[in-house]
Design a protein around this motif. Structure first.
Motif, PDB file in Angstrom:
ATOM      1  N   SER A  95      12.767   9.442  -0.102  1.00 10.10           N
ATOM      2  CA  SER A  95      11.617  10.186   0.415  1.00 10.10           C
ATOM      3  C   SER A  95      10.313   9.402   0.297  1.00 10.10           C
ATOM      4  CB  SER A  95      11.461  11.515  -0.321  1.00 10.10           C
ATOM      5  OG  SER A  95      11.171  11.292  -1.694  1.00 10.10           O
ATOM      6  N   HIS A  96      10.232   8.505  -0.704  1.00  9.60           N
ATOM      7  CA  HIS A  96       9.003   7.755  -0.960  1.00  9.60           C
ATOM      8  C   HIS A  96       9.312   6.260  -1.096  1.00  9.60           C
ATOM      9  CE1 HIS A  96       7.569  11.764  -1.845  1.00  9.60           C
ATOM     10  NE2 HIS A  96       6.332  11.323  -2.037  1.00  9.60           N
ATOM     11  N   VAL A  97       8.317   5.453  -0.788  1.00  9.61           N
ATOM     12  CA  VAL A  97       8.410   4.004  -0.922  1.00  9.61           C
ATOM     13  C   VAL A  97       7.217   3.521  -1.731  1.00  9.61           C
ATOM     14  CG1 VAL A  97       8.447   1.781   0.294  1.00  9.61           C
ATOM     15  CG2 VAL A  97       9.615   3.778   1.281  1.00  9.61           C
ATOM     16  N   VAL A  98       7.455   2.619  -2.675  1.00  8.27           N
ATOM     17  CA  VAL A  98       6.393   2.029  -3.490  1.00  8.27           C
ATOM     18  C   VAL A  98       6.257   0.554  -3.138  1.00  8.27           C
ATOM     19  CG1 VAL A  98       5.622   1.469  -5.828  1.00  8.27           C
ATOM     20  CG2 VAL A  98       6.789   3.648  -5.379  1.00  8.27           C
ATOM     21  N   ALA A  99       5.038   0.142  -2.787  1.00  8.09           N
ATOM     22  CA  ALA A  99       4.779  -1.252  -2.437  1.00  8.09           C
ATOM     23  C   ALA A  99       3.644  -1.798  -3.285  1.00  8.09           C
ATOM     24  CB  ALA A  99       4.420  -1.378  -0.957  1.00  8.09           C
ATOM     25  N   VAL A 100       3.780  -3.044  -3.721  1.00  5.14           N
ATOM     26  CA  VAL A 100       2.717  -3.754  -4.426  1.00  5.14           C
ATOM     27  C   VAL A 100       1.918  -4.533  -3.385  1.00  5.14           C
ATOM     28  CG1 VAL A 100       2.167  -5.494  -6.163  1.00  5.14           C
ATOM     29  CG2 VAL A 100       4.098  -3.929  -6.523  1.00  5.14           C
ATOM     30  N   HIS A 101       0.630  -4.313  -3.356  1.00  2.00           N
ATOM     31  CA  HIS A 101      -0.222  -4.943  -2.339  1.00  2.00           C
ATOM     32  C   HIS A 101      -0.316  -6.459  -2.551  1.00  2.00           C
ATOM     33  CE1 HIS A 101      -4.207  -4.454   0.148  1.00  2.00           C
ATOM     34  NE2 HIS A 101      -3.323  -5.229   0.728  1.00  2.00           N
ATOM     35  N   CYS A 102      -0.782  -6.846  -3.730  1.00  2.94           N
ATOM     36  CA  CYS A 102      -0.821  -8.271  -4.087  1.00  2.94           C
ATOM     37  C   CYS A 102       0.003  -8.462  -5.342  1.00  2.94           C
ATOM     38  CB  CYS A 102      -2.252  -8.747  -4.316  1.00  2.94           C
ATOM     39  SG  CYS A 102      -2.356 -10.486  -4.810  1.00  2.94           S
ATOM     40  N   GLU A 103       1.107  -9.188  -5.228  1.00  2.00           N
ATOM     41  CA  GLU A 103       2.003  -9.442  -6.364  1.00  2.00           C
ATOM     42  C   GLU A 103       1.483 -10.669  -7.107  1.00  2.00           C
ATOM     43  OE1 GLU A 103       3.836  -9.320  -9.150  1.00  2.00           O
ATOM     44  OE2 GLU A 103       4.957  -7.843  -7.979  1.00  2.00           O
ATOM     45  N   THR A 104       0.733 -10.428  -8.196  1.00  2.00           N
ATOM     46  CA  THR A 104       0.026 -11.524  -8.857  1.00  2.00           C
ATOM     47  C   THR A 104       0.930 -12.426  -9.675  1.00  2.00           C
ATOM     48  OG1 THR A 104      -0.577 -10.029 -10.673  1.00  2.00           O
ATOM     49  CG2 THR A 104      -2.177 -10.330  -8.909  1.00  2.00           C
ATOM     50  N   SER A 105       2.204 -12.070  -9.867  1.00  2.00           N
ATOM     51  CA  SER A 105       3.093 -12.999 -10.565  1.00  2.00           C
ATOM     52  C   SER A 105       3.300 -14.265  -9.737  1.00  2.00           C
ATOM     53  CB  SER A 105       4.429 -12.333 -10.882  1.00  2.00           C
ATOM     54  OG  SER A 105       5.014 -11.767  -9.737  1.00  2.00           O
ATOM     55  N   SER A 106       3.147 -14.175  -8.417  1.00  2.00           N
ATOM     56  CA  SER A 106       3.225 -15.364  -7.561  1.00  2.00           C
ATOM     57  C   SER A 106       1.939 -15.617  -6.798  1.00  2.00           C
ATOM     58  CB  SER A 106       4.363 -15.202  -6.535  1.00  2.00           C
ATOM     59  OG  SER A 106       4.085 -14.124  -5.661  1.00  2.00           O
ATOM     60  N   GLY A 107       1.116 -14.567  -6.647  1.00  2.00           N
ATOM     61  CA  GLY A 107      -0.091 -14.681  -5.840  1.00  2.00           C
ATOM     62  C   GLY A 107       0.130 -14.296  -4.389  1.00  2.00           C
ATOM     63  N   ILE A 108       1.284 -13.725  -4.071  1.00  5.21           N
ATOM     64  CA  ILE A 108       1.593 -13.406  -2.683  1.00  5.21           C
ATOM     65  C   ILE A 108       0.905 -12.111  -2.256  1.00  5.21           C
ATOM     66  CG2 ILE A 108       3.683 -12.036  -3.133  1.00  5.21           C
ATOM     67  CD1 ILE A 108       4.966 -13.527  -0.745  1.00  5.21           C
ATOM     68  N   LEU A 109       0.374 -12.125  -1.046  1.00  4.60           N
ATOM     69  CA  LEU A 109      -0.214 -10.932  -0.456  1.00  4.60           C
ATOM     70  C   LEU A 109       0.836 -10.304   0.445  1.00  4.60           C
ATOM     71  CD1 LEU A 109      -2.805  -9.223  -0.189  1.00  4.60           C
ATOM     72  CD2 LEU A 109      -3.397 -10.631   1.800  1.00  4.60           C
ATOM     73  N   ASN A 110       1.382  -9.179   0.020  1.00  2.44           N
ATOM     74  CA  ASN A 110       2.455  -8.544   0.778  1.00  2.44           C
ATOM     75  C   ASN A 110       1.929  -7.887   2.053  1.00  2.44           C
ATOM     76  OD1 ASN A 110       4.772  -9.168  -0.798  1.00  2.44           O
ATOM     77  ND2 ASN A 110       4.166  -7.640  -2.313  1.00  2.44           N
ATOM     78  N   PRO A 111       2.732  -7.872   3.119  1.00  3.82           N
ATOM     79  CA  PRO A 111       2.295  -7.351   4.421  1.00  3.82           C
ATOM     80  C   PRO A 111       2.300  -5.826   4.447  1.00  3.82           C
ATOM     81  CG  PRO A 111       4.560  -8.087   4.580  1.00  3.82           C
ATOM     82  CD  PRO A 111       4.096  -8.434   3.186  1.00  3.82           C
ATOM     83  N   VAL A 112       1.329  -5.224   3.780  1.00  2.61           N
ATOM     84  CA  VAL A 112       1.338  -3.780   3.562  1.00  2.61           C
ATOM     85  C   VAL A 112       1.200  -3.004   4.866  1.00  2.61           C
ATOM     86  CG1 VAL A 112      -1.142  -3.604   3.094  1.00  2.61           C
ATOM     87  CG2 VAL A 112       0.419  -1.969   2.061  1.00  2.61           C
ATOM     88  N   GLU A 113       0.525  -3.601   5.868  1.00  2.37           N
ATOM     89  CA  GLU A 113       0.358  -2.877   7.140  1.00  2.37           C
ATOM     90  C   GLU A 113       1.700  -2.648   7.826  1.00  2.37           C
ATOM     91  OE1 GLU A 113      -1.327  -5.578   6.318  1.00  2.37           O
ATOM     92  OE2 GLU A 113      -3.439  -4.941   6.165  1.00  2.37           O
ATOM     93  N   GLU A 114       2.522  -3.695   7.913  1.00  2.00           N
ATOM     94  CA  GLU A 114       3.812  -3.517   8.584  1.00  2.00           C
ATOM     95  C   GLU A 114       4.767  -2.676   7.751  1.00  2.00           C
ATOM     96  OE1 GLU A 114       6.586  -7.330   7.965  1.00  2.00           O
ATOM     97  OE2 GLU A 114       4.687  -7.855   8.934  1.00  2.00           O
ATOM     98  N   ILE A 115       4.621  -2.746   6.429  1.00  2.00           N
ATOM     99  CA  ILE A 115       5.412  -1.874   5.561  1.00  2.00           C
ATOM    100  C   ILE A 115       5.022  -0.419   5.807  1.00  2.00           C
ATOM    101  CG2 ILE A 115       5.810  -1.197   3.164  1.00  2.00           C
ATOM    102  CD1 ILE A 115       5.456  -4.201   2.441  1.00  2.00           C
TER     103      ILE A 115
END
Length: 394
Positions: free
Chosen positions: A143-163
């Protein structure tokens, strides 16, 4: 090319915190903590109301459907409060995991005893909208999805818009951990749908540690009544109390709130989310360009580098030891962040806080001097590191 006058350096001479928070703060933010406030007094209630309104304003278009609920404690406290208040007890929550903070969300759900699934991308690949859509199509219990916006363990900026688009198209609800990105990277509800987003005082707004905040749909807040496992982390109860009395339920971090209000004013003067993000992006670009000229290699391809923090591989040269490098950089006024890669050695350099491109040039210059002092002939990483990067990029 340098375009602006340098920011003021820390007055007390403390080192720059090249971390994703706590971070280097301005003198006015520090000075705002030099008086006491009564948590029950009308002046502090006004401060709380101003803070909530200002944070909602940072959302931009579509913010009228949301409300702001501050929550005492660290960022992780606020993340747990969001998960406990908004995830159901009888339906699955999908955790998008590509680093330490996705794993922490899953660990939190395990502590809560709530059903969840993990879409695991390893440590340093982004979850893409298409694969999120496929996962949701295959499991109707989610029913729900959890996304990390910026994963600072690597510095990656996740594509939150397409998610967000994939989650909305599937009729599910999205919760965003934007701990290290909110205030520098836009999250407009008019452009992407989410139920709630969580962040904290000591990140891109450039306040000090002491509380987090949840920006949630009012409909989700109303529906969260009785869902939390916790007395102190119940977002619905905190919201209701704030709405009725203007006060936090339990003792608030009064000095931290005062500092945060000053930080919000400074954020606005800089041009809001767009202006703050532009400075951090410039910091990253100057840092990455300079470090690459010294021979360092970034973990991530340039397309995925966030303006929050950058991961560099450690040099393969036997004269290099990160502990020594760290100590020498600290002596020059720069505190670095250890790496979290498990396959190869790395370290991270934050781009946020009261720092600008002038500071980042000094960081690069100091790194070059330290390499010479240590007798490091080359900052190039091991072949193993390059193989790992190629694997991640495939």
């Amino acid at each position: 090319m340098t375009t602006k006058a340098p920011l003021e350096r820390p007055k007390s001479g403390e080192p720059f915190l090249l971390t994703p928070g706590p971070l280097t703060t301005s003198l006015p933010v520090k000075q705002a903590m030099l008086r006491d406030w009564g948590s029950w007094d009308s002046d502090f209630r006004d401060m709380t109301a101003e803070m909530r309104t200002s944070l909602l304003g940072l959302l931009g278009r579509g913010s009228q459907d949301y409300d702001c609920v501050p929550m005492q404690g660290s960022g992780t406290f606020a993340v747990e409060a969001m998960l406990a208040s908004f995830t159901p007890k009888d339906r699955k929550t999908l955790i998008l995991c590509n680093g330490a903070y996705g794993k922490r969300a899953a660990e939190t759900m395990a502590y809560l005893g709530r059903p969840f699934a993990i879409l695991d991308k390893g440590d340093y690949l982004p979850p893409r909208g298409e694969e999120v859509a496929e996962y949701l199509a295959a499991d109707a219990e989610i029913s729900h999805v959890v996304a990390v916006h910026c994963e600072t363990s690597s510095g990656i900026l996740n594509p939150v818009e397409e998610i967000a688009d994939a989650v909305a198209a599937s009729g599910r609800k999205l919760l965003i951990d934007s701990m290290s990105a909110f205030g520098a990277i836009a999250l407009e509800p008019a452009n992407l749908q989410f139920e709630a987003v969580v962040s904290s005082a000591n990140k891109c707004i450039e306040g000090v540690p002491g509380f987090g905040f949840i920006l949630a749909r009012k409909s989700a807040l109303r529906a969260a009544r009785g869902n939390s496992h916790s007395l102190s982390l119940d977002v619905h109860a905190q919201w209701v109390h704030l709405e009725k009395s203007g006060q936090w339920r339990f003792t608030p971090p009064t000095h931290v709130v005062a500092a945060f209000l000053q930080a919000l004013k400074d954020h606005d003067k800089e041009g809001g989310v767009r202006g703050r993000g532009a400075r951090y992006t410039r910091n990253r670009d100057v840092l990455v360009s300079g470090m690459r000229q010294l021979g360092f290699e970034t973990l991530l391809h340039s397309d995925w580098l966030s303006p929050i923090i950058v991961t560099f591989f450690c040099p393969a040269d036997p004269a290099f030891a990160f502990a020594d490098f760290y100590r020498r950089m600290k002596a020059r006024g720069f505190i670095l962040y250890p790496g979290k890669l498990t396959v190869v050695d790395s370290f991270r350099v934050g781009c946020i806080g009261q720092m600008d491109e002038h500071v980042m040039r000094d960081v690069v210059s100091a790194a070059g001097d330290v390499l010479k002092e240590m007798g490091v002939a080359s900052a190039a990483p091991s072949e193993e590191a390059l193989v790992e990067r190629a694997r991640l990029a495939a």
